[in-house]
Design a protein around this motif. Structure first.
Motif, mmCIF file in Angstrom:
data_model
loop_
_atom_site.group_PDB
_atom_site.id
_atom_site.type_symbol
_atom_site.label_atom_id
_atom_site.label_comp_id
_atom_site.label_asym_id
_atom_site.label_seq_id
_atom_site.Cartn_x
_atom_site.Cartn_y
_atom_site.Cartn_z
ATOM 1 N N THR A 79 0.841 -1.200 0.000
ATOM 2 C CA THR A 79 0.000 0.000 0.000
ATOM 3 C C THR A 79 0.879 1.255 0.000
ATOM 4 N N THR A 80 1.932 1.236 0.809
ATOM 5 C CA THR A 80 2.859 2.377 0.860
ATOM 6 C C THR A 80 3.579 2.530 -0.470
ATOM 7 N N GLN A 81 4.050 1.409 -1.008
ATOM 8 C CA GLN A 81 4.753 1.410 -2.283
ATOM 9 C C GLN A 81 3.863 1.980 -3.390
ATOM 10 N N LYS A 82 2.622 1.556 -3.408
ATOM 11 C CA LYS A 82 1.667 2.031 -4.419
ATOM 12 C C LYS A 82 1.463 3.545 -4.289
ATOM 13 N N ALA A 83 1.333 4.035 -3.042
ATOM 14 C CA ALA A 83 1.149 5.476 -2.823
ATOM 15 C C ALA A 83 2.355 6.257 -3.335
ATOM 16 N N LEU A 84 3.546 5.725 -3.097
ATOM 17 C CA LEU A 84 4.758 6.410 -3.562
ATOM 18 C C LEU A 84 4.816 6.427 -5.084
ATOM 19 N N TYR A 85 4.573 5.289 -5.711
ATOM 20 C CA TYR A 85 4.705 5.226 -7.168
ATOM 21 C C TYR A 85 3.590 5.962 -7.901
ATOM 22 N N LYS A 86 2.454 6.139 -7.265
ATOM 23 C CA LYS A 86 1.338 6.840 -7.917
ATOM 24 C C LYS A 86 1.326 8.346 -7.644
ATOM 25 N N CYS A 87 2.113 8.806 -6.679
ATOM 26 C CA CYS A 87 2.077 10.245 -6.381
ATOM 27 C C CYS A 87 2.819 11.034 -7.452
ATOM 28 N N ASP A 88 2.450 12.294 -7.567
ATOM 29 C CA ASP A 88 3.160 13.204 -8.468
ATOM 30 C C ASP A 88 4.275 13.930 -7.719
ATOM 31 N N ILE A 89 4.001 14.246 -6.452
ATOM 32 C CA ILE A 89 4.936 15.023 -5.632
ATOM 33 C C ILE A 89 5.087 14.325 -4.292
ATOM 34 N N PHE A 90 6.333 14.178 -3.856
ATOM 35 C CA PHE A 90 6.635 13.671 -2.522
ATOM 36 C C PHE A 90 7.089 14.861 -1.694
ATOM 37 N N MET A 91 6.407 15.119 -0.584
ATOM 38 C CA MET A 91 6.755 16.266 0.259
ATOM 39 C C MET A 91 7.206 15.787 1.630
ATOM 40 N N LEU A 92 8.410 16.190 2.021
ATOM 41 C CA LEU A 92 8.860 16.008 3.397
ATOM 42 C C LEU A 92 8.476 17.291 4.104
ATOM 43 N N GLY A 93 7.463 17.194 4.945
ATOM 44 C CA GLY A 93 6.830 18.414 5.430
ATOM 45 C C GLY A 93 6.963 18.691 6.902
ATOM 46 N N GLY A 94 7.555 19.827 7.200
ATOM 47 C CA GLY A 94 7.526 20.398 8.542
ATOM 48 C C GLY A 94 8.368 19.676 9.563
ATOM 49 N N GLY A 95 8.750 20.410 10.576
ATOM 50 C CA GLY A 95 9.545 19.859 11.668
ATOM 51 C C GLY A 95 11.026 19.863 11.345
ATOM 52 N N THR A 96 11.831 19.576 12.340
ATOM 53 C CA THR A 96 13.276 19.455 12.135
ATOM 54 C C THR A 96 13.565 17.989 11.892
ATOM 55 N N LEU A 97 13.501 17.607 10.630
ATOM 56 C CA LEU A 97 13.653 16.203 10.258
ATOM 57 C C LEU A 97 15.057 15.897 9.756
ATOM 58 N N LEU A 98 15.676 16.837 9.071
ATOM 59 C CA LEU A 98 17.003 16.590 8.507
ATOM 60 C C LEU A 98 18.076 17.084 9.475
ATOM 61 N N THR A 99 18.298 16.278 10.488
ATOM 62 C CA THR A 99 19.329 16.517 11.483
ATOM 63 C C THR A 99 19.973 15.170 11.784
ATOM 64 N N ASP A 100 21.239 15.171 12.155
ATOM 65 C CA ASP A 100 21.835 13.896 12.563
ATOM 66 C C ASP A 100 22.085 13.865 14.067
ATOM 67 N N GLU A 101 21.310 14.642 14.772
ATOM 68 C CA GLU A 101 21.298 14.577 16.234
ATOM 69 C C GLU A 101 19.879 14.268 16.678
ATOM 70 N N PRO A 102 19.414 13.047 16.722
ATOM 71 C CA PRO A 102 20.163 11.796 16.588
ATOM 72 C C PRO A 102 20.339 11.382 15.123
ATOM 73 N N LEU A 103 21.365 10.588 14.884
ATOM 74 C CA LEU A 103 21.672 10.106 13.539
ATOM 75 C C LEU A 103 20.503 9.324 12.945
ATOM 76 N N ARG A 104 19.756 8.634 13.790
ATOM 77 C CA ARG A 104 18.598 7.849 13.345
ATOM 78 C C ARG A 104 17.596 8.716 12.568
ATOM 79 N N SER A 105 17.421 9.951 13.000
ATOM 80 C CA SER A 105 16.483 10.859 12.326
ATOM 81 C C SER A 105 16.888 11.074 10.869
ATOM 82 N N LEU A 106 18.153 11.375 10.658
ATOM 83 C CA LEU A 106 18.637 11.603 9.294
ATOM 84 C C LEU A 106 18.495 10.336 8.458
#
Length: 190
Positions: A79-106
């Protein structure tokens, strides 16, 4: 026909801030896009937000094991795979997501972005906090490949400049642009 927007962030974990960001992004983009949300709890997110919701992309040994060897996990992954392949735009939205403190987040959010790039999707990084970072080459590459990058604070803009991300713009946090539905009780800060 509306374009399909797959919204990814720290949603479905019952964190008030992330859920508020999600609500604001749905309000902002809902009129123009068909929205599906990647969530830690798709049924709850769908019910609370009134949108389609799917699980996150597997990013660790346990989640990949569940996706490959459990019947329900396989079904959820498809279901997730289908949503990804059928979408036109993938948005990483909001919050401090691209940090490596903790590395797991990145690792988690970087893998979601890499899957979107592999699927040849248009990628928008919306109102994110960037940094602090130690693993700057990979983050710079992820950001430079995005069709658009907006960040929510001056420090994140500094990180974008350090990483050679031209065209990044600073915007308000989506929560500050959210307007409650008509008839909702007001919240006073007085």
């Amino acid at each position: 026909m509306k374009e399909k927007l797959l919204l990814c962030g720290n949603y479905g974990v019952e964190n008030v801030g992330d859920e508020a960001i999600l609500r604001a992004l749905i309000q902002k983009y809902g009129p123009d896009y068909e929205i599906t949300v990647m969530s830690a709890n798709p049924p709850r997110t769908a019910a609370k937000m009134g949108v389609k919701a799917v699980g996150f992309w597997p990013t660790g040994f346990r989640s990949w094991g569940r996706a490959m060897f459990s019947p329900r996990g396989r079904s959820d992954f498809k279901t997730t795979q289908k949503a990804l392949y059928k979408c036109d735009i993938f948005m990483l939205g909001g919050g401090t997501l691209l940090t490596d403190e903790p590395l797991r987040s990145l690792w988690i959010w970087g893998q979601h972005l890499e899957e979107a790039y592999r699927a040849k999707k248009r990628v928008w990084i919306e109102a994110n906090g960037i940094g602090p970072l130690r693993n700057t080459p990979w983050v710079g590459e992820i950001l430079r490949r995005a069709e658009q990058v907006t960040v929510r604070d001056a420090k994140s803009m500094e990180w974008c400049k350090r990483l050679g991300v031209s065209g990044a713009r600073q915007v308000k946090d989506p929560v500050f642009e959210w307007s409650p539905p008509e008839g909702a009780p007001s919240i006073s800060t007085e």
